[in-house]
Motif scaffolding. Structure first.
Motif, PDB file in Angstrom:
ATOM      1  N   ILE A 106       0.849  -1.187   0.000  1.00  0.00           N
ATOM      2  CA  ILE A 106       0.000   0.000   0.000  1.00  0.00           C
ATOM      3  C   ILE A 106       0.888   1.242   0.000  1.00  0.00           C
ATOM      4  N   ASP A 107       0.451   2.272  -0.704  1.00  0.00           N
ATOM      5  CA  ASP A 107       1.160   3.546  -0.715  1.00  0.00           C
ATOM      6  C   ASP A 107       0.136   4.668  -0.591  1.00  0.00           C
ATOM      7  N   PRO A 108       0.576   5.911  -0.476  1.00  0.00           N
ATOM      8  CA  PRO A 108      -0.373   7.012  -0.262  1.00  0.00           C
ATOM      9  C   PRO A 108      -1.426   7.182  -1.350  1.00  0.00           C
ATOM     10  N   SER A 109      -1.178   6.685  -2.552  1.00  0.00           N
ATOM     11  CA  SER A 109      -2.162   6.836  -3.625  1.00  0.00           C
ATOM     12  C   SER A 109      -3.127   5.654  -3.709  1.00  0.00           C
ATOM     13  N   SER A 110      -2.970   4.672  -2.834  1.00  0.00           N
ATOM     14  CA  SER A 110      -3.832   3.485  -2.853  1.00  0.00           C
ATOM     15  C   SER A 110      -5.241   3.829  -2.376  1.00  0.00           C
ATOM     16  N   PRO A 111      -6.271   3.445  -3.150  1.00  0.00           N
ATOM     17  CA  PRO A 111      -7.649   3.745  -2.737  1.00  0.00           C
ATOM     18  C   PRO A 111      -8.098   2.876  -1.566  1.00  0.00           C
ATOM     19  N   GLU A 112      -9.020   3.403  -0.789  1.00  0.00           N
ATOM     20  CA  GLU A 112      -9.552   2.687   0.370  1.00  0.00           C
ATOM     21  C   GLU A 112     -10.863   1.972   0.045  1.00  0.00           C
ATOM     22  N   PHE A 113     -11.611   2.505  -0.935  1.00  0.00           N
ATOM     23  CA  PHE A 113     -12.928   1.974  -1.265  1.00  0.00           C
ATOM     24  C   PHE A 113     -13.091   1.813  -2.773  1.00  0.00           C
ATOM     25  N   LYS A 114     -14.058   0.954  -3.156  1.00  0.00           N
ATOM     26  CA  LYS A 114     -14.403   0.768  -4.568  1.00  0.00           C
ATOM     27  C   LYS A 114     -15.923   0.700  -4.683  1.00  0.00           C
ATOM     28  N   CYS A 115     -16.466   1.356  -5.700  1.00  0.00           N
ATOM     29  CA  CYS A 115     -17.898   1.333  -5.959  1.00  0.00           C
ATOM     30  C   CYS A 115     -18.228   0.088  -6.778  1.00  0.00           C
ATOM     31  N   ARG A 116     -19.165  -0.706  -6.288  1.00  0.00           N
ATOM     32  CA  ARG A 116     -19.576  -1.905  -7.024  1.00  0.00           C
ATOM     33  C   ARG A 116     -20.432  -1.548  -8.228  1.00  0.00           C
ATOM     34  N   SER A 117     -21.003  -0.359  -8.254  1.00  0.00           N
ATOM     35  CA  SER A 117     -21.858   0.038  -9.383  1.00  0.00           C
ATOM     36  C   SER A 117     -21.058   0.484 -10.598  1.00  0.00           C
ATOM     37  N   CYS A 118     -20.098   1.394 -10.385  1.00  0.00           N
ATOM     38  CA  CYS A 118     -19.378   1.960 -11.533  1.00  0.00           C
ATOM     39  C   CYS A 118     -17.890   1.623 -11.557  1.00  0.00           C
ATOM     40  N   GLY A 119     -17.363   1.014 -10.477  1.00  0.00           N
ATOM     41  CA  GLY A 119     -15.953   0.646 -10.445  1.00  0.00           C
ATOM     42  C   GLY A 119     -15.014   1.740  -9.976  1.00  0.00           C
ATOM     43  N   GLU A 120     -15.536   2.909  -9.627  1.00  0.00           N
ATOM     44  CA  GLU A 120     -14.700   4.019  -9.149  1.00  0.00           C
ATOM     45  C   GLU A 120     -13.981   3.604  -7.863  1.00  0.00           C
ATOM     46  N   GLU A 121     -12.683   3.880  -7.796  1.00  0.00           N
ATOM     47  CA  GLU A 121     -11.894   3.632  -6.597  1.00  0.00           C
ATOM     48  C   GLU A 121     -11.570   4.977  -5.973  1.00  0.00           C
ATOM     49  N   PHE A 122     -11.731   5.096  -4.658  1.00  0.00           N
ATOM     50  CA  PHE A 122     -11.551   6.400  -4.017  1.00  0.00           C
ATOM     51  C   PHE A 122     -11.162   6.245  -2.557  1.00  0.00           C
ATOM     52  N   GLY A 123     -10.846   7.383  -1.936  1.00  0.00           N
ATOM     53  CA  GLY A 123     -10.456   7.401  -0.527  1.00  0.00           C
ATOM     54  C   GLY A 123      -8.988   7.075  -0.359  1.00  0.00           C
ATOM     55  N   GLY A 124      -8.559   6.918   0.861  1.00  0.00           N
ATOM     56  CA  GLY A 124      -7.173   6.579   1.154  1.00  0.00           C
ATOM     57  C   GLY A 124      -6.367   7.782   1.598  1.00  0.00           C
ATOM     58  N   LEU A 125      -5.068   7.585   1.711  1.00  0.00           N
ATOM     59  CA  LEU A 125      -4.187   8.629   2.225  1.00  0.00           C
ATOM     60  C   LEU A 125      -3.969   9.771   1.250  1.00  0.00           C
ATOM     61  N   GLY A 126      -4.148   9.542  -0.042  1.00  0.00           N
ATOM     62  CA  GLY A 126      -3.923  10.585  -1.032  1.00  0.00           C
ATOM     63  C   GLY A 126      -4.708  11.845  -0.748  1.00  0.00           C
ATOM     64  N   LYS A 127      -5.924  11.710  -0.227  1.00  0.00           N
ATOM     65  CA  LYS A 127      -6.742  12.880   0.063  1.00  0.00           C
ATOM     66  C   LYS A 127      -6.107  13.733   1.158  1.00  0.00           C
ATOM     67  N   PHE A 128      -5.404  13.090   2.103  1.00  0.00           N
ATOM     68  CA  PHE A 128      -4.738  13.849   3.161  1.00  0.00           C
ATOM     69  C   PHE A 128      -3.467  14.508   2.668  1.00  0.00           C
ATOM     70  N   LEU A 129      -2.766  13.857   1.754  1.00  0.00           N
ATOM     71  CA  LEU A 129      -1.533  14.424   1.219  1.00  0.00           C
ATOM     72  C   LEU A 129      -1.808  15.616   0.320  1.00  0.00           C
ATOM     73  N   ASN A 130      -3.015  15.716  -0.215  1.00  0.00           N
ATOM     74  CA  ASN A 130      -3.376  16.850  -1.047  1.00  0.00           C
ATOM     75  C   ASN A 130      -3.919  18.017  -0.229  1.00  0.00           C
ATOM     76  N   ASP A 131      -4.123  17.813   1.041  1.00  0.00           N
ATOM     77  CA  ASP A 131      -4.649  18.842   1.930  1.00  0.00           C
ATOM     78  C   ASP A 131      -3.618  19.959   2.084  1.00  0.00           C
ATOM     79  N   GLU A 132      -4.037  21.197   1.924  1.00  0.00           N
ATOM     80  CA  GLU A 132      -3.117  22.334   2.018  1.00  0.00           C
ATOM     81  C   GLU A 132      -2.411  22.375   3.362  1.00  0.00           C
ATOM     82  N   PHE A 133      -3.111  22.031   4.432  1.00  0.00           N
ATOM     83  CA  PHE A 133      -2.517  22.070   5.757  1.00  0.00           C
ATOM     84  C   PHE A 133      -1.315  21.136   5.848  1.00  0.00           C
TER      85      PHE A 133
END
Length: 72
Positions: free
Chosen positions: A40-67
């Motif tokens: 696992i790395d910071p760009s690894s998704p945490e969740f996947k949508c069973r409807s459309c296949g979108e992968e999202f979440g994970g540490l990447g969202k925190f690394l993109n945070d301005e703070f």
């Protein structure tokens, strides 16, 4: 309850990383979880949508945070 950022479905499953156990293999087979890579790395998704296949979440969202970027 989580919803997909792309299609708004609530059919979300967790992404699992690492070595696969027998119990996890059964969960994958019944579409309760999905497999990520063996590592696992910071760009690894945490969740996947069973409807459309979108992968999202994970540490990447925190690394993109301005703070956090300001602190790096």
């Amino acid at each position: 309850m989580k919803s997909c950022p792309k299609c708004k479905s609530n059919m979300i499953i967790e992404m699992v990383y690492g070595l696969l156990s027998d119990e996890m293999s059964d969960a994958v087979g019944s579409n309760k979880i999905d497999l990520g890579a063996s590592t696992i790395d910071p760009s690894s998704p945490e969740f996947k949508c069973r409807s459309c296949g979108e992968e999202f979440g994970g540490l990447g969202k925190f690394l993109n945070d301005e703070f956090i970027q300001d602190d790096l």
